[in-house]
Design an enzyme around this catalytic site. Structure first.
Site, PDB file in Angstrom:
ATOM      1  N   LYS A 156     -17.661 -10.203  12.905  1.00  0.00           N
ATOM      2  CA  LYS A 156     -18.416  -9.164  13.617  1.00  0.00           C
ATOM      3  C   LYS A 156     -17.883  -8.973  15.032  1.00  0.00           C
ATOM      4  O   LYS A 156     -17.665  -7.842  15.484  1.00  0.00           O
ATOM      5  CB  LYS A 156     -19.910  -9.531  13.644  1.00  0.00           C
ATOM      6  CG  LYS A 156     -20.543  -9.656  12.261  1.00  0.00           C
ATOM      7  CD  LYS A 156     -22.029  -9.939  12.332  1.00  0.00           C
ATOM      8  CE  LYS A 156     -22.345 -11.325  12.871  1.00  0.00           C
ATOM      9  NZ  LYS A 156     -21.850 -12.413  12.006  1.00  0.00           N
ATOM     10  N   THR A 157     -17.666 -10.085  15.738  1.00  0.00           N
ATOM     11  CA  THR A 157     -17.140  -9.998  17.104  1.00  0.00           C
ATOM     12  C   THR A 157     -15.722  -9.428  17.111  1.00  0.00           C
ATOM     13  O   THR A 157     -15.368  -8.601  17.957  1.00  0.00           O
ATOM     14  CB  THR A 157     -17.160 -11.382  17.768  1.00  0.00           C
ATOM     15  OG1 THR A 157     -18.499 -11.864  17.819  1.00  0.00           O
ATOM     16  CG2 THR A 157     -16.590 -11.321  19.176  1.00  0.00           C
TER      17      THR A 157
ATOM     18  N   ASP B 275     -23.912  -9.780  21.238  1.00  0.00           N
ATOM     19  CA  ASP B 275     -23.948 -10.716  20.121  1.00  0.00           C
ATOM     20  C   ASP B 275     -25.366 -11.276  20.001  1.00  0.00           C
ATOM     21  O   ASP B 275     -26.113 -11.317  20.975  1.00  0.00           O
ATOM     22  CB  ASP B 275     -22.943 -11.844  20.371  1.00  0.00           C
ATOM     23  CG  ASP B 275     -22.598 -12.598  19.100  1.00  0.00           C
ATOM     24  OD1 ASP B 275     -22.984 -12.137  18.000  1.00  0.00           O
ATOM     25  OD2 ASP B 275     -21.932 -13.641  19.203  1.00  0.00           O
TER      26      ASP B 275
ATOM     27  N   THR C  18     -26.979 -12.001  12.741  1.00  0.00           N
ATOM     28  CA  THR C  18     -27.026 -12.714  11.467  1.00  0.00           C
ATOM     29  C   THR C  18     -28.399 -12.563  10.818  1.00  0.00           C
ATOM     30  O   THR C  18     -28.590 -13.000   9.689  1.00  0.00           O
ATOM     31  CB  THR C  18     -26.746 -14.211  11.677  1.00  0.00           C
ATOM     32  OG1 THR C  18     -27.683 -14.737  12.633  1.00  0.00           O
ATOM     33  CG2 THR C  18     -25.338 -14.431  12.201  1.00  0.00           C
TER      34      THR C  18
ATOM     35  N   ARG D 159     -13.784 -17.948   9.875  1.00  0.00           N
ATOM     36  CA  ARG D 159     -13.937 -18.918  10.966  1.00  0.00           C
ATOM     37  C   ARG D 159     -13.822 -20.344  10.444  1.00  0.00           C
ATOM     38  O   ARG D 159     -13.201 -21.199  11.077  1.00  0.00           O
ATOM     39  CB  ARG D 159     -15.281 -18.731  11.662  1.00  0.00           C
ATOM     40  CG  ARG D 159     -15.494 -19.700  12.841  1.00  0.00           C
ATOM     41  CD  ARG D 159     -16.847 -19.497  13.476  1.00  0.00           C
ATOM     42  NE  ARG D 159     -16.950 -18.175  14.093  1.00  0.00           N
ATOM     43  CZ  ARG D 159     -18.107 -17.609  14.431  1.00  0.00           C
ATOM     44  NH1 ARG D 159     -19.243 -18.231  14.211  1.00  0.00           N
ATOM     45  NH2 ARG D 159     -18.114 -16.415  15.002  1.00  0.00           N
TER      46      ARG D 159
END
Length: 345
Positions: free
Chosen positions: A72-73, A117, A166, A225
């Site tokens: 997402k980032t 975020d 999330t 990640r």
């Protein structure tokens, strides 16, 4: 005046350690062409950006949802680069007061991007200030107090808000409705994770053999990640023991050292499952599990449970969490009588 094609967005961050950010940016894709997976989302966003540029407008507000570590980032930064816009980075918990938000908004330039975020953790008062900023590009502030108090509208530039969360369900309906673009990121298949792992190995200057890369990708929980984290730790082992080459033997040894089993489960995953098994297989409440394993309830629900459910090791019911027979067999634990009776009846 048009900005040069090599334009790199200036990233102004109010969160995170600089060394961590630098390391993450080393492995992050630098363009949409380098971004692996989520092809539908990438194609959609590219179209939205191109259309907005043709109209000479700021891109509509975007909400990226999905589990931690899915990109997402990274997508937010790629949107900024594609738009040739500066990006201001912050997080929901970092903005404690409306004044924090107003200070950021009034310092933006037209078509800049504000990335928040964990946007579901914005305080309610701050969130309400965003309503008018997102729709009308104004914020209303109060000056003075008591009988001298007065309301003043401050114009803010036409910007793009990109939110990442999330927990989409924790966003209020009015807030969610103000995002014109909503995209949900899904877990990655092993083939996409392998491409990401191979690319990261090259950037880390480590030789990754095919079977080792496949193994790491299979145990990465469908998350880039996690794949990069495993790769970096196994790289450390390879530099010490195998002249900077990650072969199958080194990959297996590294995964064992990290406590990653053949299903991709970590020690906390196994603790969660064993806790439920020790309570008769469930159902038991999330709070009981959290106390037993020493983790926060939100962490269990956001980080661990989705993968356990995907692996068919865990079930969520109205009465609580239950394990499956597959989980017991994987952990080589005795199947609770409750699960046996369920099959019989």
């Amino acid at each position: 005046m048009n900005k040069p094609q090599s334009f790199k967005p200036k990233i102004v961050s109010s969160v995170g350690n600089e060394d961590d950010l630098r390391l993450d940016q080393t492995l992050r894709p630098q363009s949409f062409d380098e971004f692996v997976g989520q092809s539908k989302i990438v194609n959609n966003v590219k179209i939205y950006i191109t259309a907005a540029q043709k109209r000479g407008e700021a891109l509509d507000h975007i909400l990226f949802t999905g589990l931690p570590g899915l990109g997402k980032t990274t997508l937010a930064h790629l949107v900024a680069k594609r738009c040739q816009a500066e990006i201001k980075v912050t997080s929901g918990p970092a903005m404690e007061r409306p004044a924090d938000l107003v200070g950021i908004l009034t310092n933006l330039q037209p078509k800049d991007i504000l990335f928040i975020d964990e946007i579901h953790r914005l305080p309610k008062t701050v969130e309400e200030y965003l309503y008018s900023a997102m729709e009308d590009y104004t914020v209303n502030i109060m000056i003075d107090q008591g009988p001298h108090a007065r309301s003043v509208n401050i114009d803010v530039p036409k910007f793009t808000l990109i939110g990442a969360t999330t927990r989409e369900g924790l966003l209020s309906d009015p807030f969610r409705a103000r995002f014109g673009i909503l995209e949900k990121l899904e877990l990655y298949p092993t083939d996409d994770l392998l491409k990401i792992t191979v690319r990261s190995a090259k950037l880390l200057n480590v030789k990754l053999e095919d079977d080792a890369g496949q193994l790491i990708s299979q145990r990465a929980r469908g998350t880039p990640r996690v794949a990069n984290r495993l790769l970096k730790r196994i790289r450390d082992l390879a530099q010490v023991k195998s002249n900077n080459v990650i072969n199958l033997k080194i990959a297996l040894e590294g995964l064992e050292m990290l406590g990653i089993d053949n299903a991709g489960l970590e020690e906390t995953d196994r603790k969660i499952l064993r806790t439920i098994i020790n309570h008769g297989g469930g159902p038991i409440g999330l709070k009981t599990i959290a106390v037993s394993v020493g983790e926060e309830e939100d962490t269990i629900e956001e980080v661990y449970e989705p993968f356990l459910i995907q692996c068919c090791f865990l079930e969520k019911t109205p009465r609580g969490r239950k394990v499956t027979k597959s989980a017991c067999e994987h952990l080589k634990e005795k199947i609770p009588i409750n699960l046996i009776q369920k099959d019989i009846f």
